[in-house]
Scaffold this motif. Structure first.
Motif, PDB file in Angstrom:
ATOM      1  N   VAL A 158       0.858  -1.188   0.000  1.00  0.00           N
ATOM      2  CA  VAL A 158       0.000   0.000   0.000  1.00  0.00           C
ATOM      3  C   VAL A 158       0.899   1.244   0.000  1.00  0.00           C
ATOM      4  O   VAL A 158       1.855   1.330   0.771  1.00  0.00           O
ATOM      5  CB  VAL A 158      -0.924   0.034   1.243  1.00  0.00           C
ATOM      6  CG1 VAL A 158      -1.894   1.213   1.159  1.00  0.00           C
ATOM      7  CG2 VAL A 158      -1.697  -1.276   1.386  1.00  0.00           C
ATOM      8  N   MET A 159       0.575   2.197  -0.894  1.00  0.00           N
ATOM      9  CA  MET A 159       1.331   3.453  -0.945  1.00  0.00           C
ATOM     10  C   MET A 159       0.509   4.550  -0.270  1.00  0.00           C
ATOM     11  O   MET A 159      -0.675   4.711  -0.552  1.00  0.00           O
ATOM     12  CB  MET A 159       1.640   3.836  -2.399  1.00  0.00           C
ATOM     13  CG  MET A 159       2.504   5.097  -2.525  1.00  0.00           C
ATOM     14  SD  MET A 159       2.811   5.563  -4.250  1.00  0.00           S
ATOM     15  CE  MET A 159       4.039   4.349  -4.718  1.00  0.00           C
ATOM     16  N   TYR A 160       1.165   5.281   0.630  1.00  0.00           N
ATOM     17  CA  TYR A 160       0.468   6.350   1.357  1.00  0.00           C
ATOM     18  C   TYR A 160       0.910   7.749   0.945  1.00  0.00           C
ATOM     19  O   TYR A 160       0.287   8.740   1.319  1.00  0.00           O
ATOM     20  CB  TYR A 160       0.668   6.166   2.864  1.00  0.00           C
ATOM     21  CG  TYR A 160      -0.191   5.050   3.408  1.00  0.00           C
ATOM     22  CD1 TYR A 160      -1.522   5.277   3.746  1.00  0.00           C
ATOM     23  CD2 TYR A 160       0.316   3.758   3.536  1.00  0.00           C
ATOM     24  CE1 TYR A 160      -2.323   4.248   4.213  1.00  0.00           C
ATOM     25  CE2 TYR A 160      -0.471   2.723   4.007  1.00  0.00           C
ATOM     26  CZ  TYR A 160      -1.792   2.975   4.345  1.00  0.00           C
ATOM     27  OH  TYR A 160      -2.590   1.952   4.795  1.00  0.00           O
ATOM     28  N   GLY A 161       1.991   7.839   0.214  1.00  0.00           N
ATOM     29  CA  GLY A 161       2.481   9.147  -0.200  1.00  0.00           C
ATOM     30  C   GLY A 161       3.861   8.971  -0.794  1.00  0.00           C
ATOM     31  O   GLY A 161       4.394   7.849  -0.831  1.00  0.00           O
ATOM     32  N   ALA A 162       4.425  10.068  -1.279  1.00  0.00           N
ATOM     33  CA  ALA A 162       5.754   9.983  -1.881  1.00  0.00           C
ATOM     34  C   ALA A 162       6.732   9.347  -0.900  1.00  0.00           C
ATOM     35  O   ALA A 162       6.789   9.735   0.267  1.00  0.00           O
ATOM     36  CB  ALA A 162       6.228  11.373  -2.282  1.00  0.00           C
ATOM     37  N   LEU A 176       6.638   4.503  -9.940  1.00  0.00           N
ATOM     38  CA  LEU A 176       7.560   5.491  -9.378  1.00  0.00           C
ATOM     39  C   LEU A 176       7.008   6.913  -9.457  1.00  0.00           C
ATOM     40  O   LEU A 176       7.441   7.788  -8.714  1.00  0.00           O
ATOM     41  CB  LEU A 176       8.919   5.421 -10.085  1.00  0.00           C
ATOM     42  CG  LEU A 176       9.682   4.097  -9.928  1.00  0.00           C
ATOM     43  CD1 LEU A 176      11.005   4.162 -10.673  1.00  0.00           C
ATOM     44  CD2 LEU A 176       9.916   3.762  -8.463  1.00  0.00           C
ATOM     45  N   TRP A 177       6.041   7.138 -10.357  1.00  0.00           N
ATOM     46  CA  TRP A 177       5.437   8.490 -10.415  1.00  0.00           C
ATOM     47  C   TRP A 177       4.780   8.799  -9.074  1.00  0.00           C
ATOM     48  O   TRP A 177       4.985   9.869  -8.495  1.00  0.00           O
ATOM     49  CB  TRP A 177       4.419   8.587 -11.549  1.00  0.00           C
ATOM     50  CG  TRP A 177       5.038   8.705 -12.912  1.00  0.00           C
ATOM     51  CD1 TRP A 177       5.025   7.752 -13.888  1.00  0.00           C
ATOM     52  CD2 TRP A 177       5.756   9.821 -13.456  1.00  0.00           C
ATOM     53  NE1 TRP A 177       5.698   8.210 -14.995  1.00  0.00           N
ATOM     54  CE2 TRP A 177       6.149   9.472 -14.762  1.00  0.00           C
ATOM     55  CE3 TRP A 177       6.106  11.087 -12.956  1.00  0.00           C
ATOM     56  CZ2 TRP A 177       6.866  10.339 -15.594  1.00  0.00           C
ATOM     57  CZ3 TRP A 177       6.824  11.940 -13.789  1.00  0.00           C
ATOM     58  CH2 TRP A 177       7.197  11.562 -15.089  1.00  0.00           C
ATOM     59  N   GLY A 178       3.985   7.844  -8.562  1.00  0.00           N
ATOM     60  CA  GLY A 178       3.365   8.022  -7.252  1.00  0.00           C
ATOM     61  C   GLY A 178       4.409   8.101  -6.150  1.00  0.00           C
ATOM     62  O   GLY A 178       4.280   8.871  -5.195  1.00  0.00           O
ATOM     63  N   TYR A 179       5.462   7.287  -6.287  1.00  0.00           N
ATOM     64  CA  TYR A 179       6.525   7.242  -5.285  1.00  0.00           C
ATOM     65  C   TYR A 179       7.254   8.586  -5.192  1.00  0.00           C
ATOM     66  O   TYR A 179       7.823   8.931  -4.163  1.00  0.00           O
ATOM     67  CB  TYR A 179       7.503   6.128  -5.632  1.00  0.00           C
ATOM     68  CG  TYR A 179       8.449   5.754  -4.517  1.00  0.00           C
ATOM     69  CD1 TYR A 179       8.002   5.000  -3.442  1.00  0.00           C
ATOM     70  CD2 TYR A 179       9.780   6.154  -4.552  1.00  0.00           C
ATOM     71  CE1 TYR A 179       8.872   4.649  -2.414  1.00  0.00           C
ATOM     72  CE2 TYR A 179      10.652   5.808  -3.534  1.00  0.00           C
ATOM     73  CZ  TYR A 179      10.194   5.053  -2.470  1.00  0.00           C
ATOM     74  OH  TYR A 179      11.052   4.704  -1.455  1.00  0.00           O
ATOM     75  N   LYS A 180       7.233   9.346  -6.302  1.00  0.00           N
ATOM     76  CA  LYS A 180       7.858  10.676  -6.299  1.00  0.00           C
ATOM     77  C   LYS A 180       6.866  11.769  -5.901  1.00  0.00           C
ATOM     78  O   LYS A 180       7.247  12.738  -5.257  1.00  0.00           O
ATOM     79  CB  LYS A 180       8.376  11.019  -7.695  1.00  0.00           C
ATOM     80  CG  LYS A 180       9.628  10.288  -8.130  1.00  0.00           C
ATOM     81  CD  LYS A 180      10.091  10.901  -9.469  1.00  0.00           C
ATOM     82  CE  LYS A 180      10.624   9.889 -10.439  1.00  0.00           C
ATOM     83  NZ  LYS A 180      11.805   9.170  -9.990  1.00  0.00           N
ATOM     84  N   LEU A 181       5.596  11.619  -6.309  1.00  0.00           N
ATOM     85  CA  LEU A 181       4.685  12.773  -6.298  1.00  0.00           C
ATOM     86  C   LEU A 181       3.440  12.644  -5.428  1.00  0.00           C
ATOM     87  O   LEU A 181       2.767  13.639  -5.181  1.00  0.00           O
ATOM     88  CB  LEU A 181       4.208  13.063  -7.749  1.00  0.00           C
ATOM     89  CG  LEU A 181       5.298  13.374  -8.772  1.00  0.00           C
ATOM     90  CD1 LEU A 181       4.705  13.413 -10.176  1.00  0.00           C
ATOM     91  CD2 LEU A 181       5.972  14.706  -8.450  1.00  0.00           C
ATOM     92  N   MET A 182       3.078  11.444  -4.957  1.00  0.00           N
ATOM     93  CA  MET A 182       1.787  11.277  -4.277  1.00  0.00           C
ATOM     94  C   MET A 182       1.724  12.113  -3.002  1.00  0.00           C
ATOM     95  O   MET A 182       2.568  11.986  -2.119  1.00  0.00           O
ATOM     96  CB  MET A 182       1.565   9.796  -3.940  1.00  0.00           C
ATOM     97  CG  MET A 182       0.223   9.518  -3.288  1.00  0.00           C
ATOM     98  SD  MET A 182       0.004   7.720  -3.080  1.00  0.00           S
ATOM     99  CE  MET A 182      -1.469   7.693  -2.054  1.00  0.00           C
ATOM    100  N   PRO A 183       0.705  12.991  -2.884  1.00  0.00           N
ATOM    101  CA  PRO A 183       0.591  13.785  -1.665  1.00  0.00           C
ATOM    102  C   PRO A 183       0.196  12.896  -0.486  1.00  0.00           C
ATOM    103  O   PRO A 183      -0.597  11.972  -0.654  1.00  0.00           O
ATOM    104  CB  PRO A 183      -0.528  14.788  -1.980  1.00  0.00           C
ATOM    105  CG  PRO A 183      -1.190  14.309  -3.213  1.00  0.00           C
ATOM    106  CD  PRO A 183      -0.361  13.240  -3.842  1.00  0.00           C
TER     107      PRO A 183
END
Ligand SMILES: [Zn+2]
Length: 344
Positions: free
Chosen positions: A5-9, A42-49
């Protein structure tokens, strides 16, 4: 079950989530044996708020069918299957045209409410239209290459098809990630004579050469455009595979396309308007591409992998367990790894 689960950059976690299960009669439940981390993750890994709900990650997988819904006809428990990054019914007008990523009953894994494939298991909607059974065992040496049919090999192929690569053409590939490297394979497979790879990492350029690249250019911007033109008789290339998705990459791609040529873009665009519209217009350049309908490409690409004509699995340079996935994201983000395979 455990899932990514990704929660932000920079914030990717392995968590306990509710078990994936069959909820619709057209579903299959697939236990994941092989998954991977994608350049697009990796886009989310760099940019996800930060601060929002977590996002289930992963859209590439091979696994074993554990259960099927009542109306699934072509698959049974125990089948080893490859899962394209988008699900599709295989019957709607767009699926029949081979554009499964526009399926009227389709969607993407790891998006919205859909579960992800960097997990122990995943629910696959429209199982009959989506999954492809593989005629090998789960420990087959071809597994890394077969896994690329989920996304990167089909996406590289789509870039080449969209850029209208043909026999005897010269081609440039912008981007030396896994998709760009598979784009080199695809361009060669479609008969390109000269293939220029643009990238800056020695290890990646070496793989590109093994895949069929004839030249490498490691500069950027106008310098790169000039160099590609020099390498191709002054006019530029017939086809450019744009495998990055930035404004700069598209600017370069159009700059190095010869009059009447085409750019196939498969990097998720992080620009609002397509740049270099005036030069593209005056040189009659076609800009095409989008999310690759990898499901429909599997039919053509699978025999080439099974019979050893192409070996896209060479893009994987690390294998990790599910618990190590956060480290896998870091390694890919820092360009220490080209592509990470995950064995849940
Ligand atoms: Zn459809």
């Amino acid at each position: 079950m455990r899932a990514t689960v990704m929660y932000g950059a920079g914030d990717v976690r392995i968590e306990k989530v509710p078990d994936a299960r069959v909820t619709e009669p057209t579903d299959a439940l697939v236990v994941i044996t092989h998954a991977c981390i994608c350049g697009s993750d990796l886009w989310g890994y760099k940019l996800m708020p930060p601060g929002g709900p977590g996002r289930a990650m992963g859209h590439e997988a091979i696994g074993i069918v554990e259960a099927v819904g009542a109306s699934v006809r072509t698959l049974r428990t125990g089948d080893l299957v490859v899962m394209p990054f988008a699900y599709s019914d295989g019957t709607c007008p767009f699926c029949q045209e081979g554009l499964n990523t526009s399926c009227v009953n389709g969607g993407f894994f790891g998006a919205g409410q859909m579960g992800g494939a960097q997990a122990e298991a995943v629910r696959v909607p429209q199982a009959d239209g989506t999954l492809v059974a593989l005629p090998v065992s789960r420990d087959d040496a071809l597994m890394p290459s077969l896994l690329t049919l989920s996304d990167v090999m089909g996406t590289g192929h789509h870039a080449a098809v969209s850029a209208r690569v043909g026999r005897g053409h010269n081609v440039a590939v912008v981007g030396d990630g896994a998709v760009g490297l598979c784009g080199v394979i695809a361009a060669r497979r479609l008969g390109a004579e000269q293939i220029v790879i643009l990238g800056r990492h020695a290890d990646r350029l070496e793989i590109a050469k093994a895949f069929g690249a004839t030249d490498a250019v490691s500069t950027r911007g106008e310098e790169a455009v000039t160099r590609v033109r020099e390498l191709t008789g002054g006019f530029g290339v017939h086809s450019v595979l744009e495998c990055v998705g930035t404004d700069d990459a598209m600017q370069m791609a159009i700059g190095m396309t010869r009059p009447g040529g085409a750019v196939g873009r498969v990097g998720v665009p992080h620009y609002e308007a397509i740049p270099a519209s005036q030069p593209a217009f005056y040189r009659n350049i076609t800009v095409s591409g989008g999310p690759a309908p990898v499901r429909s490409y599997i039919t053509a690409l699978l025999p080439d992998i099974l019979e050893g004509r192409i070996e896209p699995g060479r893009v994987f340079d690390r294998t990790m367990k599910l618990d190590e996935v956060p480290a896998g994201y870091r390694a890919m983000n820092e360009r220490k790894s080209i592509k990470v395979m995950v064995r849940p």
